[in-house]
Design a protein around this motif. Structure first.
Motif, mmCIF file in Angstrom:
data_model
loop_
_atom_site.group_PDB
_atom_site.id
_atom_site.type_symbol
_atom_site.label_atom_id
_atom_site.label_comp_id
_atom_site.label_asym_id
_atom_site.label_seq_id
_atom_site.Cartn_x
_atom_site.Cartn_y
_atom_site.Cartn_z
ATOM 1 N N CYS A 226 -39.865 64.226 39.769
ATOM 2 C CA CYS A 226 -41.108 64.994 39.941
ATOM 3 C C CYS A 226 -40.822 66.501 39.915
ATOM 4 O O CYS A 226 -41.598 67.279 39.355
ATOM 5 C CB CYS A 226 -41.783 64.623 41.261
ATOM 6 S SG CYS A 226 -42.451 62.949 41.310
ATOM 7 N N ILE A 227 -39.707 66.915 40.523
ATOM 8 C CA ILE A 227 -39.371 68.344 40.577
ATOM 9 C C ILE A 227 -38.858 68.831 39.227
ATOM 10 O O ILE A 227 -39.220 69.915 38.769
ATOM 11 C CB ILE A 227 -38.322 68.594 41.676
ATOM 12 C CG1 ILE A 227 -38.888 68.213 43.048
ATOM 13 C CG2 ILE A 227 -37.872 70.058 41.682
ATOM 14 C CD1 ILE A 227 -37.881 68.295 44.174
ATOM 15 N N LEU A 228 -38.021 68.006 38.574
ATOM 16 C CA LEU A 228 -37.405 68.408 37.296
ATOM 17 C C LEU A 228 -37.980 67.582 36.144
ATOM 18 O O LEU A 228 -37.234 67.127 35.273
ATOM 19 C CB LEU A 228 -35.891 68.221 37.372
ATOM 20 C CG LEU A 228 -35.123 69.101 38.353
ATOM 21 C CD1 LEU A 228 -33.647 68.741 38.345
ATOM 22 C CD2 LEU A 228 -35.294 70.575 38.014
ATOM 23 N N TRP A 229 -39.284 67.416 36.119
ATOM 24 C CA TRP A 229 -39.900 66.576 35.099
ATOM 25 C C TRP A 229 -39.627 67.073 33.685
ATOM 26 O O TRP A 229 -39.662 66.293 32.720
ATOM 27 C CB TRP A 229 -41.411 66.491 35.329
ATOM 28 C CG TRP A 229 -42.106 67.827 35.366
ATOM 29 C CD1 TRP A 229 -42.417 68.548 36.464
ATOM 30 C CD2 TRP A 229 -42.575 68.587 34.243
ATOM 31 N NE1 TRP A 229 -43.050 69.723 36.119
ATOM 32 C CE2 TRP A 229 -43.159 69.766 34.754
ATOM 33 C CE3 TRP A 229 -42.545 68.398 32.869
ATOM 34 C CZ2 TRP A 229 -43.698 70.752 33.926
ATOM 35 C CZ3 TRP A 229 -43.099 69.380 32.036
ATOM 36 C CH2 TRP A 229 -43.673 70.531 32.579
ATOM 37 N N PHE A 230 -39.363 68.352 33.515
ATOM 38 C CA PHE A 230 -39.129 68.945 32.198
ATOM 39 C C PHE A 230 -37.676 68.780 31.753
ATOM 40 O O PHE A 230 -37.332 69.090 30.604
ATOM 41 C CB PHE A 230 -39.458 70.445 32.236
ATOM 42 C CG PHE A 230 -38.649 71.202 33.250
ATOM 43 C CD1 PHE A 230 -37.439 71.767 32.902
ATOM 44 C CD2 PHE A 230 -39.092 71.321 34.556
ATOM 45 C CE1 PHE A 230 -36.678 72.442 33.843
ATOM 46 C CE2 PHE A 230 -38.348 72.004 35.502
ATOM 47 C CZ PHE A 230 -37.129 72.567 35.136
ATOM 48 N N ASN A 231 -36.812 68.314 32.637
ATOM 49 C CA ASN A 231 -35.377 68.252 32.374
ATOM 50 C C ASN A 231 -35.003 66.847 31.901
ATOM 51 O O ASN A 231 -35.047 65.900 32.687
ATOM 52 C CB ASN A 231 -34.609 68.609 33.652
ATOM 53 C CG ASN A 231 -33.105 68.515 33.476
ATOM 54 O OD1 ASN A 231 -32.607 68.381 32.367
ATOM 55 N ND2 ASN A 231 -32.380 68.597 34.576
ATOM 56 N N PRO A 232 -34.607 66.672 30.651
ATOM 57 C CA PRO A 232 -34.274 65.316 30.159
ATOM 58 C C PRO A 232 -33.046 64.725 30.850
ATOM 59 O O PRO A 232 -32.893 63.507 30.894
ATOM 60 C CB PRO A 232 -34.018 65.531 28.660
ATOM 61 C CG PRO A 232 -33.686 66.989 28.534
ATOM 62 C CD PRO A 232 -34.465 67.697 29.597
ATOM 63 N N ILE A 233 -32.177 65.571 31.396
ATOM 64 C CA ILE A 233 -30.954 65.074 32.019
ATOM 65 C C ILE A 233 -31.266 64.225 33.249
ATOM 66 O O ILE A 233 -30.580 63.244 33.533
ATOM 67 C CB ILE A 233 -30.030 66.244 32.409
ATOM 68 C CG1 ILE A 233 -29.741 67.116 31.185
ATOM 69 C CG2 ILE A 233 -28.735 65.749 33.011
ATOM 70 C CD1 ILE A 233 -29.024 66.400 30.076
ATOM 71 N N VAL A 234 -32.324 64.588 33.983
ATOM 72 C CA VAL A 234 -32.623 63.848 35.213
ATOM 73 C C VAL A 234 -33.050 62.405 34.901
ATOM 74 O O VAL A 234 -32.807 61.489 35.699
ATOM 75 C CB VAL A 234 -33.709 64.595 36.031
ATOM 76 C CG1 VAL A 234 -35.082 64.420 35.429
ATOM 77 C CG2 VAL A 234 -33.700 64.125 37.479
ATOM 78 N N TYR A 235 -33.631 62.176 33.722
ATOM 79 C CA TYR A 235 -33.989 60.807 33.329
ATOM 80 C C TYR A 235 -32.735 60.009 32.960
ATOM 81 O O TYR A 235 -32.669 58.796 33.195
ATOM 82 C CB TYR A 235 -34.970 60.838 32.164
ATOM 83 C CG TYR A 235 -36.256 61.556 32.499
ATOM 84 C CD1 TYR A 235 -37.278 60.914 33.189
ATOM 85 C CD2 TYR A 235 -36.445 62.890 32.145
ATOM 86 C CE1 TYR A 235 -38.451 61.572 33.506
ATOM 87 C CE2 TYR A 235 -37.607 63.566 32.475
ATOM 88 C CZ TYR A 235 -38.609 62.903 33.148
ATOM 89 O OH TYR A 235 -39.754 63.561 33.481
ATOM 90 N N LEU A 236 -31.749 60.702 32.400
ATOM 91 C CA LEU A 236 -30.473 60.041 32.122
ATOM 92 C C LEU A 236 -29.751 59.706 33.429
ATOM 93 O O LEU A 236 -29.092 58.664 33.535
ATOM 94 C CB LEU A 236 -29.600 60.946 31.244
ATOM 95 C CG LEU A 236 -30.157 61.272 29.853
ATOM 96 C CD1 LEU A 236 -29.216 62.212 29.108
ATOM 97 C CD2 LEU A 236 -30.376 60.002 29.052
ATOM 98 N N TYR A 237 -29.875 60.595 34.415
ATOM 99 C CA TYR A 237 -29.332 60.299 35.744
ATOM 100 C C TYR A 237 -29.960 59.024 36.303
ATOM 101 O O TYR A 237 -29.266 58.151 36.857
ATOM 102 C CB TYR A 237 -29.621 61.466 36.698
ATOM 103 C CG TYR A 237 -28.464 62.406 36.930
ATOM 104 C CD1 TYR A 237 -27.508 62.136 37.901
ATOM 105 C CD2 TYR A 237 -28.341 63.576 36.195
ATOM 106 C CE1 TYR A 237 -26.449 63.002 38.137
ATOM 107 C CE2 TYR A 237 -27.285 64.456 36.416
ATOM 108 C CZ TYR A 237 -26.352 64.168 37.392
ATOM 109 O OH TYR A 237 -25.307 65.018 37.610
#
Length: 563
Positions: free
Chosen positions: A204-215
């Motif tokens: 929710c905080i880093l929704w624009f960051n594709p890396i967090v979805y890979l995490y």
């Protein structure tokens, strides 16, 4: 102020994104194929938390740069202090709006609003899904392992949320149920659901960051690998792999739960039969320490340089703890200080130059550069404004600055650049004892320069020099006027003016006349033959005299006395 905070927050998020990219890149290169699933789990969680923490930390490291054999320069400039009392700027009210001025788009505010809007929406969706999940947890049966079993044949089944297990008892045999419960028991005991909730908040905080979805994907895989390993140890790899394939057709997209067959079956079966990593390979986790140190240095450490002087040879410049101390006085007071980091001072022919400093010719007075003069708007009859460029046009305006009052029929005030243009104006001291009238005054209050133009010509100077004399009008009147009946000659560099035949020169209330006058602009001295000097009610005659404009001292020759 609000724009600055928004920009700081956006920059912080970009730094967090950079940290997550480096940490996850290290995971893909070195750790992903290792079978230390518990360590991998804590690596992913720990580096994600570190990505948020590192940009917040701020450390300063003081570094001393050594300068040897510094020779004092004989031309240390005179230090000038500036004691102008800042006056508050009255923010003018816009009486008329310039239709040509278009409002500027506040892009940081728009980006910030979009970010907050999407983050809030994602958080609301997460809460809605959580409530939708919890409504099924009211009725359950508890088994011997502490799991709360909920019979459910449609929607999300054969999955768990903390110690709640949703199971399709009608379509799975009892032996298979025993295997499934063992698998979900591992998830419950290891609190894998807490990890998933934490990742959802991060998304929710880093929704624009594709890396967090890979995490999120990588952490889900690690959870399943850990549960698969412990379950297969109890029931055997072959039997467990067969059950995975059997249940692969029933899947769920609920992000909060651990579905028995949600993650790719092929990767999980391959990992079941993958040879265990040797304990020596745990040393590979130490390789992340340089990455952590590099990110700390990049985002959390600020290096401050300070000059340490060794073997200093000086004259009149005291040294304390390896630092030059300077002192200076003038007509309005004294100033003192020390050499500051990041500055270059004219104290030697060769001096260390830190990175980013323009040149070695910066002098000590740069440290004491006067603050810009702030004007105060007293009154006006009418005002128009350019809202975008913050330029105000005033009629019949009165302004005050530097112990002086400016009254003008028309004023252009450039608020951003701190410039004033006044037409048909008069400048008075606040006690109204001195007044100068002119068709045009211009003031650059940031640079400290001014010019006055009337029918007789144009003159100008430095406001800060005027402030040192405590009266701007004194400085405005400090100009040399001269005239001669026969001829006026100048040297090639125009620094020496020679006046012949009934010559006259006046400066700041002092009038000189004679048969010949030589005015040297370089050293500010005036030589007069057959001289008559008049100042107020005093009148002196002499065969010749030398008048020093700077000090206002006079040497008389051929009179009743010599000075």
């Amino acid at each position: 102020m609000l724009d600055n905070k928004m920009m700081e927050w956006l920059i912080y998020l970009l730094k967090v994104t950079a940290c997550t990219a480096l940490f996850f890149g290290f995971y893909l290169l070195f750790l992903r194929k290792l079978t230390f699933f518990k360590i991998n789990r804590f690596y992913l969680l720990g580096t994600l938390l570190l990505s948020f923490i590192i940009p917040v930390l701020q450390f300063e490291i003081m570094r001393e740069t050594v300068v040897t054999e510094i020779q004092d320069s004989a031309n240390v400039p005179e230090l000038k202090s500036f004691n102008a009392i800042p006056v508050p700027l009255v923010q003018p009210v816009m009486l008329e709006y310039d239709r040509q001025a278009k409002p500027e788009i506040n892009w940081p505010a728009i980006v910030y609003a979009v970010y907050v809007g999407i983050a809030s929406l994602l958080l609301l969706i997460f809460l809605w899904r959580l409530l939708n999940l919890l409504k099924y947890t009211s009725n359950y049966t508890k088994n011997s392992k502490g799991l709360k079993l909920i019979s459910k044949s449609v929607g999300f089944t054969n999955c768990s949320f903390f110690n709640y297990v949703f199971i399709d008892e009608h379509n799975i045999s009892q032996p298979d149920i025993a295997v499934l419960l063992k698998h979900e028991e591992v998830h419950a005991r290891q609190f894998h659901s807490a990890d998933k909730m934490m990742l959802i908040i991060f998304k929710c905080i880093l929704w624009f960051n594709p890396i967090v979805y890979l995490y999120d994907k990588a952490l889900g895989q690690v959870h399943e690998y850990e549960a698969d390993e412990m379950t297969s140890n109890a029931f055997g790899n072959q039997a467990y792999a067969n059950l995975l394939l059997k249940l692969a057709i029933s899947r769920s997209d609920m992000p909060l739960i651990h579905n028995f067959v949600k993650n790719p079956i092929k990767d999980r079966i391959k990992m079941l039969f993958h040879s265990k990593s040797k304990n020596m390979k745990k040393l590979m986790y130490l390789l992340v320490l340089p990455v952590v140190a590099g990110l700390f240095w990049l985002f959390a450490v600020q290096v401050v340089y300070a000059n340490k002087l060794v073997g200093l040879k000086h004259e009149g410049l005291p040294v304390q703890d390896g630092k030059i101390l300077f002192m200076g006085t003038n007509s309005v007071g004294s100033v003192s200080g020390e050499i500051l980091p990041g500055k270059i001072y004219k104290t030697a022919s060769a001096l260390y130059k830190p990175r980013g400093v323009k040149s070695n010719k910066e002098v000590l007075t740069d440290t004491l550069k006067p603050k810009p003069v702030k004007p105060k708007i007293i009154s006006y009859r009418k005002m128009k404004g350019d809202a975008r460029n913050q330029i105000f046009y005033l009629e019949n305006a009165v302004m005050e600055f530097m112990n002086s009052r400016l009254e003008a029929g028309y004023v252009e005030f450039d608020h951003i650049n701190n410039k004033i243009l006044a037409r048909n104006a008069s400048l008075k001291t606040l006690d109204e004892k001195n007044t100068i009238k002119s068709t045009l005054f211009t003031f650059d209050l940031n640079k400290g320069s001014y010019s006055v133009e009337n029918g007789e010509g144009k003159t100008g100077g430095n406001i800060h020099d005027a402030e040192r004399k405590k009266d701007l009008l004194i400085n405005l009147n400090d100009k040399v006027d001269y005239v001669a009946k026969d001829s006026v000659k100048m040297s090639q560099d125009k620094l020496i003016v020679s006046l012949f035949g009934n010559a006259m020169l006046s400066y700041n209330g002092v009038k000189l006349s004679g048969s010949k006058i030589v005015y040297n602009k370089k050293d500010n001295r005036v030589l007069v033959n057959d001289a008559i000097m008049t100042s107020g009610d005093t009148k002196i005659k002499a065969d010749s005299l030398i008048f020093d404009i700077k000090t206002k001292k006079t040497k008389l020759f051929g009179a009743d006395f010599n000075h």
